[in-house]
Design a protein around this motif. Structure first.
Motif, mmCIF file in Angstrom:
data_model
loop_
_atom_site.group_PDB
_atom_site.id
_atom_site.type_symbol
_atom_site.label_atom_id
_atom_site.label_comp_id
_atom_site.label_asym_id
_atom_site.label_seq_id
_atom_site.Cartn_x
_atom_site.Cartn_y
_atom_site.Cartn_z
ATOM 1 N N GLN A 70 0.823 -1.203 0.000
ATOM 2 C CA GLN A 70 0.000 0.000 0.000
ATOM 3 C C GLN A 70 0.864 1.262 0.000
ATOM 4 N N CYS A 71 0.273 2.357 -0.475
ATOM 5 C CA CYS A 71 0.995 3.625 -0.532
ATOM 6 C C CYS A 71 0.024 4.792 -0.454
ATOM 7 N N ASN A 72 0.558 5.968 -0.172
ATOM 8 C CA ASN A 72 -0.168 7.236 -0.273
ATOM 9 C C ASN A 72 0.354 7.973 -1.496
ATOM 10 N N VAL A 73 -0.536 8.664 -2.193
ATOM 11 C CA VAL A 73 -0.164 9.338 -3.438
ATOM 12 C C VAL A 73 -0.677 10.768 -3.445
ATOM 13 N N LEU A 74 0.171 11.701 -3.870
ATOM 14 C CA LEU A 74 -0.227 13.075 -4.180
ATOM 15 C C LEU A 74 -0.056 13.269 -5.680
ATOM 16 N N LYS A 75 -1.157 13.488 -6.388
ATOM 17 C CA LYS A 75 -1.101 13.671 -7.831
ATOM 18 C C LYS A 75 -1.125 15.157 -8.155
ATOM 19 N N PHE A 76 -0.135 15.611 -8.933
ATOM 20 C CA PHE A 76 -0.019 17.028 -9.272
ATOM 21 C C PHE A 76 -0.687 17.316 -10.620
ATOM 22 N N PRO A 77 -1.073 18.588 -10.858
ATOM 23 C CA PRO A 77 -1.689 18.944 -12.148
ATOM 24 C C PRO A 77 -0.742 18.662 -13.301
ATOM 25 N N SER A 78 -1.322 18.407 -14.478
ATOM 26 C CA SER A 78 -0.512 18.053 -15.645
ATOM 27 C C SER A 78 0.429 19.174 -16.062
ATOM 28 N N TRP A 79 0.070 20.449 -15.773
ATOM 29 C CA TRP A 79 0.951 21.544 -16.201
ATOM 30 C C TRP A 79 2.277 21.524 -15.449
ATOM 31 N N MET A 80 2.318 20.863 -14.277
ATOM 32 C CA MET A 80 3.571 20.780 -13.533
ATOM 33 C C MET A 80 4.524 19.756 -14.144
ATOM 34 N N ASN A 81 4.014 18.960 -15.102
ATOM 35 C CA ASN A 81 4.889 18.009 -15.788
ATOM 36 C C ASN A 81 5.974 18.715 -16.585
ATOM 37 N N ILE A 82 5.720 19.975 -16.958
ATOM 38 C CA ILE A 82 6.717 20.716 -17.726
ATOM 39 C C ILE A 82 8.013 20.858 -16.951
ATOM 40 N N PHE A 83 7.915 20.806 -15.616
ATOM 41 C CA PHE A 83 9.105 20.898 -14.776
ATOM 42 C C PHE A 83 9.635 19.520 -14.393
ATOM 43 N N GLY A 84 9.067 18.471 -14.971
ATOM 44 C CA GLY A 84 9.531 17.117 -14.699
ATOM 45 C C GLY A 84 9.133 16.585 -13.336
ATOM 46 N N ILE A 85 8.098 17.174 -12.697
ATOM 47 C CA ILE A 85 7.699 16.767 -11.356
ATOM 48 C C ILE A 85 6.757 15.568 -11.427
ATOM 49 N N VAL A 104 -2.264 20.601 -6.360
ATOM 50 C CA VAL A 104 -2.518 19.174 -6.155
ATOM 51 C C VAL A 104 -3.842 18.804 -6.820
ATOM 52 N N ASP A 105 -3.811 17.790 -7.688
ATOM 53 C CA ASP A 105 -5.025 17.311 -8.338
ATOM 54 C C ASP A 105 -5.804 16.373 -7.429
ATOM 55 N N ALA A 106 -5.095 15.489 -6.735
ATOM 56 C CA ALA A 106 -5.768 14.508 -5.890
ATOM 57 C C ALA A 106 -4.794 13.959 -4.858
ATOM 58 N N ALA A 107 -5.356 13.479 -3.745
ATOM 59 C CA ALA A 107 -4.585 12.808 -2.700
ATOM 60 C C ALA A 107 -5.361 11.566 -2.304
ATOM 61 N N TYR A 108 -4.719 10.410 -2.360
ATOM 62 C CA TYR A 108 -5.452 9.176 -2.124
ATOM 63 C C TYR A 108 -4.491 8.045 -1.744
ATOM 64 N N GLY A 109 -5.066 6.949 -1.261
ATOM 65 C CA GLY A 109 -4.299 5.754 -0.978
ATOM 66 C C GLY A 109 -4.414 4.778 -2.139
ATOM 67 N N GLY A 110 -3.336 4.051 -2.400
ATOM 68 C CA GLY A 110 -3.333 3.087 -3.487
ATOM 69 C C GLY A 110 -2.670 1.798 -3.040
ATOM 70 N N ALA A 111 -2.851 0.723 -3.825
ATOM 71 C CA ALA A 111 -2.274 -0.566 -3.452
ATOM 72 C C ALA A 111 -2.095 -1.432 -4.692
ATOM 73 N N VAL A 112 -1.194 -2.423 -4.581
ATOM 74 C CA VAL A 112 -1.020 -3.436 -5.611
ATOM 75 C C VAL A 112 -1.095 -4.793 -4.926
ATOM 76 N N LEU A 113 -1.791 -5.743 -5.546
ATOM 77 C CA LEU A 113 -2.074 -7.047 -4.935
ATOM 78 C C LEU A 113 -1.671 -8.149 -5.903
ATOM 79 N N GLU A 114 -0.850 -9.104 -5.417
ATOM 80 C CA GLU A 114 -0.394 -10.208 -6.259
ATOM 81 C C GLU A 114 -0.323 -11.495 -5.430
ATOM 82 N N PRO A 115 -0.396 -12.674 -6.078
ATOM 83 C CA PRO A 115 -0.311 -13.948 -5.348
ATOM 84 C C PRO A 115 1.124 -14.272 -4.937
#
Length: 239
Positions: free
Chosen positions: A141-156, A206-217
């Protein structure tokens, strides 16, 4: 939270193009809306003549502003191209953040041995641990802060923090009634959802703040864990 900044020659080139685009945009607008000046000649009471420039209010010059309109179109096209390419680079510039190898075995209930290796943003190992966990599937599991797409110009890249490794069960009955094993990572979630999560919705950065996860056997295979601009995903090592 970790906030990777991916700066390479594509980002530098796109940044230069964006600067040129902004410069052309300003120049074109100044060309379209320009003050008109007229030379005035007046004479004083002694017969001496004087000349001066008289500035008029800014006006839209459609006939003389053809060049400005072309520059305006060119500048907008350059800016659109820059953000489109950088958004693509951001979406495809995923970061390898961990590696997991889990092997299951059965006692009274399913259990597994899980080896977790954490990586830095350059893909180098920072720590490694092996835990005996209940269940036959692992969840990172992880926490994520997603930034607006215009901040991609700075490589963030999106900010993230790996917070928890948990054992789960593929059998719904065991999942509902059996004991779970949880290992906290990096101090856990902490005050993330109490502070950053609530403030994110009113922040223009900040576009969004949320928790995420990846699940595998726990199938004995080694999985590489990647952080994309939107969250975690896993794929077999070497692919």
């Amino acid at each position: 939270m970790t906030t990777p900044v991916q700066i390479g020659w594509p980002q530098l080139l796109l940044f230069i193009i964006a600067v040129i685009g902004v410069g052309l945009l300003i120049s074109s607008l100044m060309g379209l809306f320009k003050r008109r000046r007229e030379m005035e000649i007046f004479e004083d009471e002694y017969g001496q003549r004087y000349r001066r420039w008289r500035k008029h209010h800014r006006e839209l010059r459609w006939k003389r502003g053809t060049g400005g309109i072309l520059l305006l179109v060119l500048s907008i096209s350059l800016l659109w191209l820059t953000f489109a390419i950088q958004s693509y680079l951001g979406l495809t510039s995923d970061i390898k953040v961990a590696q997991i190898e889990a092997t299951s075995f059965t006692n009274a209930a399913p259990q597994m041995s899980v080896k977790l290796t954490l990586l830095d943003t350059q893909g180098k190992p920072t720590s490694s641990q092996t835990d005996l966990m209940n269940g036959d599937m692992w969840e990172l599991q992880c926490n994520v802060l997603k930034f607006p797409s215009w901040m991609n110009i700075f490589g963030i890249h999106s900010s993230f923090k790996l917070t928890r490794l948990e054992g789960t069960y593929s059998d719904p009955a065991l999942e509902a009634n059996s004991k779970h094993t949880v290992v906290e990572l990096n101090g856990g979630a902490g005050d993330f959802f109490k502070s950053v999560y609530k403030q994110a919705w009113t922040s223009p950065f900040v576009d969004a703040a949320y928790g995420g996860a990846v699940l595998e056997p726990a199938d004995g295979h080694t999985y590489d864990i990647y952080m994309s601009q939107t969250g975690l995903y896993a794929k077999p090592a070497g692919k």
